[in-house]
Design a protein around this motif. Sequence first.
Motif: not given
Length: 382
Positions: A217-234
């Motif tokens: 379950x706690x993987x959602x925390x670093x998954x947020x990090x992956x989404x943040x990388x996408x946010x920067x790319x966007x």
Amino acid sequence: MDAYRGFVMTLMAAEILRFHELHESFPDSSFWAFLTHHQSHVAWAGCSLHDLIQPSFSFLVGVALPYSIASRAAQAQSFGNQFGHALRRSLILILLGIFLRSTHAEQTYFTFEDTLSQIGLGYPFLFLLGYTSPRTTWLAFGGILFAYWLAFVLYPAPGPNFDYTAVNVPPDWPEHYTGLMAHFNKNSNLAWAFDTWFLNLFPRAKVFLFNGGGYATLSFIPTLGTMVLGLQAGRWLREGVSSRDLIKRLLIAGAIGLASGVLLHVAGICPVVKRIWTPAWVLFSGGWCFWLLALFYSIIDVAKYQKWTFALVVVGMNSIAIYCLVHLIDHFIITSFYTHLGHGVFQILGAPFEPLLIGMAALGIFYLILLWMYRRKLFIRI
């Protein structure tokens, strides 16, 4: 973005081709061994093409956010309304993930490690970061990864008397680490300990002791990090910089991510493990996501080779639909083919190729459904 997303979702749906059965039939074939490896998740540390599906999908959620915020702002939606939508979207994704995992269970199967639930758990925080400056966002990204790594390291590593067989891990498993890396061993880490408490708060057919794949379950925390990388790319995509500069940024970001992830693993600081989404995995997989986005952007938007992408766009514009179709009706489609056509037609190339041909037929049905939806402008949005 739609073509990249369509590519990712097609890879996910292509599991139905079952390359591993052909590899079992032809164990000496390097061709089927290669395809099987890249259609499967690695046992623990490392990466296959299949392992890049979930980070790519999460990354693209981040890429799309600046466009979504700009669109809603243009409609004069207040911050409160937008955040309320983000919370609703989060809840729907979490519940949809639980529903899809429960379809073949005797009761609701409460776990939160799948793609939809992981994105849903982190999405409200991603939305809030979407309103911050790039500097603040990068600081938050670094803080997320460091805090997650530190929390794992501070949790006691398994001792020599730890019973790995009780958590479905062989004592002689080659993925056991020592030193700092031992804090990230399968089903003996912080995320596993959290789930043995958290998941047992929900009604269950039996006590939760471990996840067979080591997912958490706690993987959602670093998954947020992956989404943040996408946010920067966007944000970079929306900045209006030249194509050359944009591609350069994406390639450099990708190289930094890949090198950083590998360096953390080789230095014995943090392994590259998707199943618990280690910080090294965020950097490593994020690097690949930047490079894949650069590849699709270069081919489609810069070189203008676009006709070949139609099928991918059809899939990518209805990613939630294909995700649900694959989880809900794959077995129904296959059994229907057998009911009305029998097995013979799918053994035309020989019995070993039957799983491949029936899988291709099922993929064809999935695509026809999505094509029908595309032509009628029916798109499932959350």
